[in-house]
Design a protein around this motif. Structure first.
Motif, PDB file in Angstrom:
ATOM      1  N   THR A  51       0.872  -1.168   0.000  1.00 20.25           N
ATOM      2  CA  THR A  51       0.000   0.000   0.000  1.00 20.25           C
ATOM      3  C   THR A  51       0.908   1.216   0.000  1.00 20.25           C
ATOM      4  O   THR A  51       1.940   1.217   0.683  1.00 20.25           O
ATOM      5  N   ASN A  69      -7.663   4.200  -3.454  1.00 24.13           N
ATOM      6  CA  ASN A  69      -7.583   3.740  -4.845  1.00 24.13           C
ATOM      7  C   ASN A  69      -8.297   4.707  -5.789  1.00 24.13           C
ATOM      8  O   ASN A  69      -9.055   4.296  -6.667  1.00 24.13           O
ATOM      9  N   GLU A 115      -3.287   3.888  -1.966  1.00 24.44           N
ATOM     10  CA  GLU A 115      -3.445   3.015  -3.131  1.00 24.44           C
ATOM     11  C   GLU A 115      -2.804   1.676  -2.879  1.00 24.44           C
ATOM     12  O   GLU A 115      -1.707   1.609  -2.335  1.00 24.44           O
ATOM     13  N   THR A 120      -8.303  -5.077  -3.253  1.00 29.19           N
ATOM     14  CA  THR A 120      -8.727  -4.832  -1.875  1.00 29.19           C
ATOM     15  C   THR A 120      -9.762  -5.876  -1.438  1.00 29.19           C
ATOM     16  O   THR A 120     -10.526  -6.355  -2.248  1.00 29.19           O
TER      17      THR A 120
END
Length: 396
Positions: A51, A69, A115, A120
């Motif tokens: 991440t 995101n 992001e 996810t």
């Protein structure tokens, strides 16, 4: 001049995913996120799974904002707020109440962009990497260096383990305030250089029952979970630490599989029962056992979290052969060239005996792809300004 320079302060960090080999399932305090048992995990390398989070503060911002995101998300989420509050509290404490003019004002509103380079909520522990990253970026922004795993834990329990690289223990702790429920590194990622990880991604779908709700139902209804936490885990934790210290793959692999199986047994013992393993997960489990039986010892070890994706631990010298076994067992539908991602995998010829014994009935297209990775370091600061996820205007 100082004020102009401080108009926008920004920090960017990356943080890793971790995979528990002694599982965390069940909280004794849902607000502070205190677990009913200690757990142990392997931090995965950020070249494959990470991440990235940028946190920015400015007196020109009118409200706190969050983007995940690329889409705006709820910055008011209680766990995001808990992390913000804790980091600001540490910053205030560090300054000893003195309002250092050079230090970033704690009253400024904050913008956060995050992001993932992986799907996810697909059973790839995105919340662990996400909250570890959030806390790392906020701590950097506010100049805090304290015990950050305790802060990350309040975002997502497993996030405290992503604050370190290599092999990490989350200590259950005894205190009701949670100050002793923290992560500790058992060994760095360099300790076991041959260890490899294969993530068999079977679906990028969201899981049927989220971990947060699932584990509390288990705590309330499963007598097996209580026995696990009180009796089984303390013994297994000590064993697992020994296997890691001694780089004993046979012991490590067997115990990882047993602990994964017991975790899923506690899900089945929950009422109503929770099913994270699918028919395909069970296919992969059987395949691993056939493969190990063929070789006469533990060469691959599976573990499954609250989702259907399999994580396989193995040693570098086994990767090529086992990947070929998986390819034969679950022939890729279309993406033959994209089937193996991450670290390079050599080619392997399989003996006829192996194929006959191990590849029983192929299920085409069942595994979307294999991600090849290895243990890696904890959160990293990103110095390159071009890597920030927010622009000079504080927007994505």
């Amino acid at each position: 001049a100082m004020a102009a320079e401080r108009a926008l302060a920004m920090a960017t960090c990356t943080a890793p995913v971790n995979i528990a080999v002694i599982k965390y399932w069940g909280k004794r305090d849902t607000d502070l996120i205190l677990p009913i048992n200690s757990s142990l995990s392997v931090t995965l390398h950020q070249d494959q799974l990470k991440t990235t989070t940028t946190a920015a503060a400015s007196r020109d911002f009118t409200e706190d904002r969050l983007w995940l995101n690329g889409k705006e998300a709820d910055v008011g989420h209680p766990r995001v707020q808990a992390c913000l509050r804790e980091v600001r509290r540490l910053a205030r404490k560090r300054r000893g109440g003195s309002e250092d003019t050079a230090a970033l004002s704690l009253s400024y509103k904050i913008h956060i962009a995050s992001e993932n380079n992986f799907p996810t909520a697909a059973g790839l522990a995105s919340s662990a990497a996400g909250y570890a990253c959030l806390v790392s970026a906020l701590a950097r922004l506010y100049g805090v260096e304290e015990e950050l795993s305790e802060v990350a834990r309040q975002g997502s329990g497993s996030a405290c383990r992503s604050m370190f690289g290599g092999f990490v223990q989350w200590q259950r702790g005894e205190r009701p305030d949670g100050t002793d429920s923290l992560a500790l590194q058992v060994a760095p990622e360099t300790h076991w250089p041959e260890l490899r990880v294969l993530v068999l991604v079977v679906s990028g779908e969201k899981k049927p029952v989220g971990s947060t709700a699932g584990m509390q139902t288990s705590v309330e209804t499963s007598p097996l979970l209580k026995h696990r936490a009180e009796v089984v885990v303390p013994e297994r934790l000590a064993q697992m630490m020994r296997h890691i210290r001694e780089r004993d793959f046979e012991g490590f692999g067997q115990l990882a599989m047993r602990d994964s199986n017991q975790f899923h047994a506690t899900c089945l013992d929950t009422f109503p029962p929770i099913f994270y393993l699918t028919d395909l997960s069970r296919h992969i489990i059987a395949l691993a056992h056939r493969y190990n039986a063929h070789h006469g010892h533990t060469k691959v070890a599976y573990t499954f979290d609250a989702g259907p994706n399999a994580v396989i631990f193995t040693l570098a010298d086994t990767v090529a052969e086992f990947v070929e076994v998986v390819r034969r067992s679950f022939p890729p539908a279309t993406n033959g060239d994209q089937f193996v991602r991450g670290l390079p995998v050599g080619s392997a010829a399989l003996s006829q005996e192996l194929v006959a014994a191990v590849v029983t009935e192929p299920v085409p297209g069942a595994v979307q792809y294999i991600l090849h990775t290895k243990p890696g370091p904890g959160p990293q600061l990103v110095d390159d300004p071009s890597q920030h996820l927010l622009g000079a205007d504080g927007l994505p």
